[in-house]
Design a protein around this motif. Structure first.
Motif, PDB file in Angstrom:
ATOM      1  N   GLU A 207      24.286  11.902 -57.836  1.00  0.00           N
ATOM      2  CA  GLU A 207      24.519  13.346 -57.928  1.00  0.00           C
ATOM      3  C   GLU A 207      23.227  14.129 -57.752  1.00  0.00           C
ATOM      4  OE1 GLU A 207      26.980  14.617 -61.130  1.00  0.00           O
ATOM      5  OE2 GLU A 207      28.105  12.750 -61.191  1.00  0.00           O
ATOM      6  N   PRO A 208      22.530  13.912 -56.643  1.00  0.00           N
ATOM      7  CA  PRO A 208      21.170  14.449 -56.510  1.00  0.00           C
ATOM      8  C   PRO A 208      21.122  15.972 -56.484  1.00  0.00           C
ATOM      9  CG  PRO A 208      21.942  13.639 -54.399  1.00  0.00           C
ATOM     10  CD  PRO A 208      22.972  13.229 -55.413  1.00  0.00           C
ATOM     11  N   LEU A 209      22.223  16.616 -56.074  1.00  0.00           N
ATOM     12  CA  LEU A 209      22.189  18.071 -55.956  1.00  0.00           C
ATOM     13  C   LEU A 209      23.042  18.738 -57.025  1.00  0.00           C
ATOM     14  CD1 LEU A 209      22.574  18.222 -52.056  1.00  0.00           C
ATOM     15  CD2 LEU A 209      20.511  17.842 -53.403  1.00  0.00           C
ATOM     16  N   GLY A 210      23.510  17.919 -57.979  1.00  0.00           N
ATOM     17  CA  GLY A 210      24.445  18.416 -58.986  1.00  0.00           C
ATOM     18  C   GLY A 210      23.905  19.530 -59.859  1.00  0.00           C
ATOM     19  N   ALA A 211      22.578  19.559 -60.048  1.00  0.00           N
ATOM     20  CA  ALA A 211      22.013  20.548 -60.972  1.00  0.00           C
ATOM     21  C   ALA A 211      21.485  21.789 -60.248  1.00  0.00           C
ATOM     22  CB  ALA A 211      20.893  19.906 -61.786  1.00  0.00           C
ATOM     23  N   LEU A 212      21.679  21.844 -58.936  1.00  0.00           N
ATOM     24  CA  LEU A 212      21.098  22.955 -58.169  1.00  0.00           C
ATOM     25  C   LEU A 212      22.103  24.092 -57.993  1.00  0.00           C
ATOM     26  CD1 LEU A 212      19.268  20.921 -55.402  1.00  0.00           C
ATOM     27  CD2 LEU A 212      18.361  21.737 -57.578  1.00  0.00           C
ATOM     28  N   ASP A 213      21.593  25.292 -57.749  1.00  0.00           N
ATOM     29  CA  ASP A 213      22.485  26.426 -57.519  1.00  0.00           C
ATOM     30  C   ASP A 213      23.154  26.286 -56.150  1.00  0.00           C
ATOM     31  OD1 ASP A 213      20.964  28.304 -55.450  1.00  0.00           O
ATOM     32  OD2 ASP A 213      19.507  27.434 -56.835  1.00  0.00           O
ATOM     33  N   ALA A 214      24.257  27.001 -55.976  1.00  0.00           N
ATOM     34  CA  ALA A 214      25.114  26.814 -54.801  1.00  0.00           C
ATOM     35  C   ALA A 214      24.350  26.956 -53.486  1.00  0.00           C
ATOM     36  CB  ALA A 214      26.270  27.803 -54.853  1.00  0.00           C
TER      37      ALA A 214
ATOM     38  N   VAL B 131      26.453   9.216 -54.780  1.00  0.00           N
ATOM     39  CA  VAL B 131      27.463   9.523 -55.795  1.00  0.00           C
ATOM     40  C   VAL B 131      27.514  11.035 -55.947  1.00  0.00           C
ATOM     41  CG1 VAL B 131      27.884   9.493 -58.281  1.00  0.00           C
ATOM     42  CG2 VAL B 131      27.388   7.370 -57.082  1.00  0.00           C
ATOM     43  N   THR B 132      28.699  11.604 -55.870  1.00  0.00           N
ATOM     44  CA  THR B 132      28.796  13.057 -55.989  1.00  0.00           C
ATOM     45  C   THR B 132      30.153  13.435 -56.579  1.00  0.00           C
ATOM     46  OG1 THR B 132      28.679  15.141 -54.802  1.00  0.00           O
ATOM     47  CG2 THR B 132      29.607  13.291 -53.589  1.00  0.00           C
ATOM     48  N   HIS B 133      30.229  14.606 -57.172  1.00  0.00           N
ATOM     49  CA  HIS B 133      31.554  15.094 -57.568  1.00  0.00           C
ATOM     50  C   HIS B 133      31.948  16.280 -56.690  1.00  0.00           C
ATOM     51  CE1 HIS B 133      28.704  17.012 -60.554  1.00  0.00           C
ATOM     52  NE2 HIS B 133      28.997  17.954 -59.695  1.00  0.00           N
ATOM     53  N   ASP B 134      31.136  16.509 -55.656  1.00  0.00           N
ATOM     54  CA  ASP B 134      31.364  17.626 -54.758  1.00  0.00           C
ATOM     55  C   ASP B 134      31.986  17.085 -53.471  1.00  0.00           C
ATOM     56  OD1 ASP B 134      31.100  19.569 -52.800  1.00  0.00           O
ATOM     57  OD2 ASP B 134      29.300  20.425 -53.712  1.00  0.00           O
ATOM     58  N   LEU B 135      33.281  17.363 -53.281  1.00  0.00           N
ATOM     59  CA  LEU B 135      33.992  16.773 -52.140  1.00  0.00           C
ATOM     60  C   LEU B 135      33.429  17.263 -50.806  1.00  0.00           C
ATOM     61  CD1 LEU B 135      37.661  16.835 -53.484  1.00  0.00           C
ATOM     62  CD2 LEU B 135      35.951  15.027 -53.638  1.00  0.00           C
ATOM     63  N   GLU B 136      33.066  18.544 -50.742  1.00  0.00           N
ATOM     64  CA  GLU B 136      32.492  19.072 -49.499  1.00  0.00           C
ATOM     65  C   GLU B 136      31.192  18.357 -49.147  1.00  0.00           C
ATOM     66  OE1 GLU B 136      31.977  23.124 -48.722  1.00  0.00           O
ATOM     67  OE2 GLU B 136      34.033  23.680 -49.239  1.00  0.00           O
TER      68      GLU B 136
ATOM     69  N   ILE C 271      30.474   8.224 -52.794  1.00  0.00           N
ATOM     70  CA  ILE C 271      31.388   7.746 -53.824  1.00  0.00           C
ATOM     71  C   ILE C 271      31.797   8.963 -54.646  1.00  0.00           C
ATOM     72  CG2 ILE C 271      31.693   6.151 -55.749  1.00  0.00           C
ATOM     73  CD1 ILE C 271      29.241   4.600 -54.645  1.00  0.00           C
ATOM     74  N   VAL C 272      33.101   9.264 -54.663  1.00  0.00           N
ATOM     75  CA  VAL C 272      33.565  10.414 -55.430  1.00  0.00           C
ATOM     76  C   VAL C 272      34.590   9.958 -56.465  1.00  0.00           C
ATOM     77  CG1 VAL C 272      33.188  12.038 -53.539  1.00  0.00           C
ATOM     78  CG2 VAL C 272      35.435  10.989 -53.813  1.00  0.00           C
ATOM     79  N   GLY C 273      34.800  10.813 -57.422  1.00  0.00           N
ATOM     80  CA  GLY C 273      35.775  10.492 -58.458  1.00  0.00           C
ATOM     81  C   GLY C 273      35.514  11.330 -59.688  1.00  0.00           C
ATOM     82  N   PRO C 274      36.486  11.400 -60.591  1.00  0.00           N
ATOM     83  CA  PRO C 274      36.296  12.189 -61.807  1.00  0.00           C
ATOM     84  C   PRO C 274      35.245  11.546 -62.703  1.00  0.00           C
ATOM     85  CG  PRO C 274      38.307  10.903 -61.970  1.00  0.00           C
ATOM     86  CD  PRO C 274      37.788  10.699 -60.580  1.00  0.00           C
ATOM     87  N   SER C 275      34.727  12.294 -63.656  1.00  0.00           N
ATOM     88  CA  SER C 275      33.716  11.691 -64.535  1.00  0.00           C
ATOM     89  C   SER C 275      34.365  10.573 -65.342  1.00  0.00           C
ATOM     90  CB  SER C 275      33.110  12.755 -65.452  1.00  0.00           C
ATOM     91  OG  SER C 275      34.120  13.502 -66.058  1.00  0.00           O
ATOM     92  N   GLY C 276      33.604   9.497 -65.520  1.00  0.00           N
ATOM     93  CA  GLY C 276      34.132   8.347 -66.239  1.00  0.00           C
ATOM     94  C   GLY C 276      34.821   7.341 -65.328  1.00  0.00           C
ATOM     95  N   CYS C 277      34.753   7.575 -64.002  1.00  0.00           N
ATOM     96  CA  CYS C 277      35.439   6.657 -63.094  1.00  0.00           C
ATOM     97  C   CYS C 277      34.570   5.466 -62.733  1.00  0.00           C
ATOM     98  CB  CYS C 277      35.865   7.383 -61.817  1.00  0.00           C
ATOM     99  SG  CYS C 277      34.485   7.812 -60.755  1.00  0.00           S
ATOM    100  N   GLY C 278      33.314   5.489 -63.156  1.00  0.00           N
ATOM    101  CA  GLY C 278      32.447   4.348 -62.882  1.00  0.00           C
ATOM    102  C   GLY C 278      31.568   4.517 -61.660  1.00  0.00           C
TER     103      GLY C 278
ATOM    104  N   ARG D  99      31.820   7.369 -44.625  1.00  0.00           N
ATOM    105  CA  ARG D  99      33.039   6.981 -45.330  1.00  0.00           C
ATOM    106  C   ARG D  99      32.933   7.474 -46.771  1.00  0.00           C
ATOM    107  NH1 ARG D  99      34.019   0.729 -44.747  1.00  0.00           N
ATOM    108  NH2 ARG D  99      31.780   0.658 -45.145  1.00  0.00           N
ATOM    109  N   VAL D 100      34.087   7.779 -47.342  1.00  0.00           N
ATOM    110  CA  VAL D 100      34.119   8.242 -48.734  1.00  0.00           C
ATOM    111  C   VAL D 100      34.927   7.248 -49.557  1.00  0.00           C
ATOM    112  CG1 VAL D 100      34.752  10.117 -50.297  1.00  0.00           C
ATOM    113  CG2 VAL D 100      34.016  10.641 -47.962  1.00  0.00           C
ATOM    114  N   LEU D 101      34.289   6.713 -50.607  1.00  0.00           N
ATOM    115  CA  LEU D 101      34.986   5.812 -51.516  1.00  0.00           C
ATOM    116  C   LEU D 101      35.535   6.643 -52.668  1.00  0.00           C
ATOM    117  CD1 LEU D 101      35.621   2.848 -52.475  1.00  0.00           C
ATOM    118  CD2 LEU D 101      33.457   2.946 -53.703  1.00  0.00           C
ATOM    119  N   VAL D 102      36.840   6.607 -52.866  1.00  0.00           N
ATOM    120  CA  VAL D 102      37.461   7.403 -53.919  1.00  0.00           C
ATOM    121  C   VAL D 102      37.812   6.486 -55.093  1.00  0.00           C
ATOM    122  CG1 VAL D 102      39.341   8.980 -54.495  1.00  0.00           C
ATOM    123  CG2 VAL D 102      38.406   8.947 -52.178  1.00  0.00           C
ATOM    124  N   LEU D 103      37.160   6.718 -56.228  1.00  0.00           N
ATOM    125  CA  LEU D 103      37.468   5.943 -57.428  1.00  0.00           C
ATOM    126  C   LEU D 103      38.305   6.814 -58.353  1.00  0.00           C
ATOM    127  CD1 LEU D 103      33.962   4.387 -58.249  1.00  0.00           C
ATOM    128  CD2 LEU D 103      35.859   3.304 -57.034  1.00  0.00           C
TER     129      LEU D 103
END
Lengths: 272, 254
Positions: free
Chosen positions: B166-173, B197-202, B44-51, B210-214
């Motif tokens: 966002e399990p990997l959101g806080a990790l270095d590249a 849930v991620t904000h990282d498209l890659e 599930i991807v989308g900008p912050s605040g998309c739910g 499948r990718v759900l785009v909100l």
């Protein structure tokens, strides 16, 4: 594209340097204490300060030894520890469970907080005459005034500790299906332990502080009484011996609590 | 086989959720319906605040929908459940428990005897490559290691559905790339439904079927994009790059 390997030979450890570092650490920690002791001894023997008011340390040591060897000071220590200990244990037994409860039930905390703040801000020493009126001039009023002053640091620290527990950890535990009791036992309680220890150490200091005040009024035994009594009788070395004894009791109590905290909180890095 | 085929199947039926912010209603999800197959990997991807996080919390049972239903294997979700496990952005380890005790925690609160729980925990600690750190305290671990412990804890309860916020959101590249490969391997080996849930498209393209785009406006109809590429995926391959271009276009980026 070229890839280079950087392999630098290792430097050997230097024993002389390690020794210097050790001595430096020791001096930076204890240097001032040693300086103070030496200054006292020299100033008193050479008469820079009146030896009647600040007797040389060797005379204080002799007075301390005599007091302990004759058993007189040991009796004082025993009765003092009994008073402070009873009050401290009572404060812990009441304060920690009450704090754990209040920290979790905002309604109770909201209702009790103004009263607690009022009690806490009222000096226990100002209330001592009231306690004497109510409980008489015996042991009970002494123990009670110490208990009163000792209760608040431990109670407030426990409430604070419980309220500060990371909500995210509680949510994590809940998401694995933990019951309320399991959340309390496995998350809230261990998370509060460091804060509770801060309260315990503060309470121990307070207990000794109030002990002396209580023993200066209407007591005929105890280390606090001995400080006063020695001063009345102009036994200044004995007075200082009793004061050092009190400082030592405080340090010892703190050391015991720190050791206990280290045992219970091996997971955290908090020291001292 | 029909009974097992149902495991880990998720159905969202007309889900709506509105928050109140400063007295103003703030709709985040509106009439969202979606079927997730058992064993599927959905991002599930989308900008912050998309739910997207709200949606995951609804699935976890940590939040309730204002309208609609979440069904898991055909049964409506009533709260947290043993068939789901959540992995958060922060590892959320208990600092007073060792790695082994943390990983066994989920099973122990469910009443599994300690020795059994620890045996199972050891297996998953090995799976995430931390066998040498069973006795370590969380404070001694790096961010990536701590997150691996969090993942092992979730796997130890053997959930049908793994919910990752966002399990990997806080990790270095660098760690992030390693962990993406690890998650891919775990998903294949453990046969779980994975909702990420991620904000990282890659990351989404690398891991998801499948990718759900909100979008931030809950009035916009969410889009579902199929990632039809063989696994494990190669981030530098033409199809991958094309897919990233496609997803970025969804957000008006290029």
């Amino acid at each position: 594209m070229a890839i280079q390997t950087l392999d630098t030979p290792r430097t050997r450890p230097d024993p002389a340097r390690a020794l210097r570092d050790g001595a430096g650490r020791f001096l930076s920690r204890w240097g001032l204490v040693i300086g103070f002791v030496v200054l006292w001894q020299v100033a008193s023997t050479l008469g820079w300060v009146s030896p009647a008011v600040f007797p040389p340390l060797d005379r204080i040591a002799v007075a301390l030894w005599d007091g302990i060897a004759s058993g007189a000071l040991l009796d004082d220590i025993a009765i003092s520890l009994q008073r402070a200990g009873t009050a401290f244990v009572a404060a812990v037994v009441l304060g920690i469970p009450l704090g754990l409860l209040m920290g979790q039930l905002p309604a109770i905390e909201r209702a009790l907080d103004p009263l607690l703040q009022l009690f806490r801000q009222t000096s226990a020493l100002a209330l001592y005459p009231v306690f004497i009126l109510l409980l008489g001039l015996g042991e009970t009023s002494k123990v009670f005034v110490i208990f009163w002053a000792t209760l608040f640091p431990i109670l407030l620290a426990t409430i604070g500790g419980v309220k500060e527990v990371d909500r995210k950890l509680i949510e994590m535990a809940r998401s694995y299906g933990a019951t309320h009791l399991q959340v309390f036992r496995r998350v809230i309680l261990p998370a509060s332990v460091p804060a509770i220890f801060v309260g315990l150490r503060l309470s121990a200091t307070t207990a000794l502080l109030l002990l002396i005040a209580a023993e200066m009024i209407g007591a005929n035994k105890g280390v606090g009484f001995q400080v006063m009594n020695a001063q009345y009788n102009f036994q200044i070395p004995l007075m200082f011996a009793a004061i050092f004894l009190l400082a030592f009791l405080g340090l010892a109590a703190n050391a015991v609590l720190v050791a206990l905290q280290r045992r219970l909180c091996r997971w955290s890095v908090t020291d001292r | 086989m029909t009974a097992t085929a149902l495991r880990g199947e998720v159905a969202l039926r007309h889900i709506s959720k509105t928050f109140t912010l400063n007295g103003q209603p703030l709709p985040v999800l509106r009439n969202l319906s979606l079927d997730i197959r058992g064993g599927e990997s959905l991002a599930i991807v989308g900008p912050s605040g998309c739910g997207k996080t709200t949606l995951l919390r609804l699935l976890a049972g940590l939040e309730r929908a204002d309208g609609g239903q979440v069904l898991i294997d055909g049964r409506p979700v009533q709260g947290v459940g043993t068939e789901r496990a959540v992995i958060y952005q922060e590892p959320r380890l208990l600092p007073w428990l060792t790695v082994l005790e943390n990983v066994a925690f989920g099973l122990e609160v469910r009443g599994v005897p300690r020795s059994l729980a620890r045996d199972r925990a050891r297996r998953y600690i090995r799976l995430v490559g931390l066998s040498d750190f069973e006795g370590a305290w969380p404070r001694q671990l790096s961010g990536g290691m701590a997150q691996r412990v969090g993942i092992a804890r979730a796997l130890t309860v053997q959930p049908e559905i793994l919910l990752l916020d966002e399990p990997l959101g806080a990790l270095d590249a660098m760690t992030k790339l390693t962990m993406q490969e690890e998650l891919e391997r775990i998903w294949r080996e453990e046969n779980v439904t994975m909702i990420l849930v991620t904000h990282d498209l890659e990351e989404a393209i690398f891991l998801a079927d499948r990718v759900l785009v909100l979008s931030r406006d809950p009035g916009t109809v969410p889009r579902l994009i199929e990632v039809d590429m063989p696994r494990p995926r190669d981030r530098s391959e033409a199809g991958f790059v094309e897919m990233r271009r496609l997803l970025m276009a969804e957000f008006g980026l290029h």
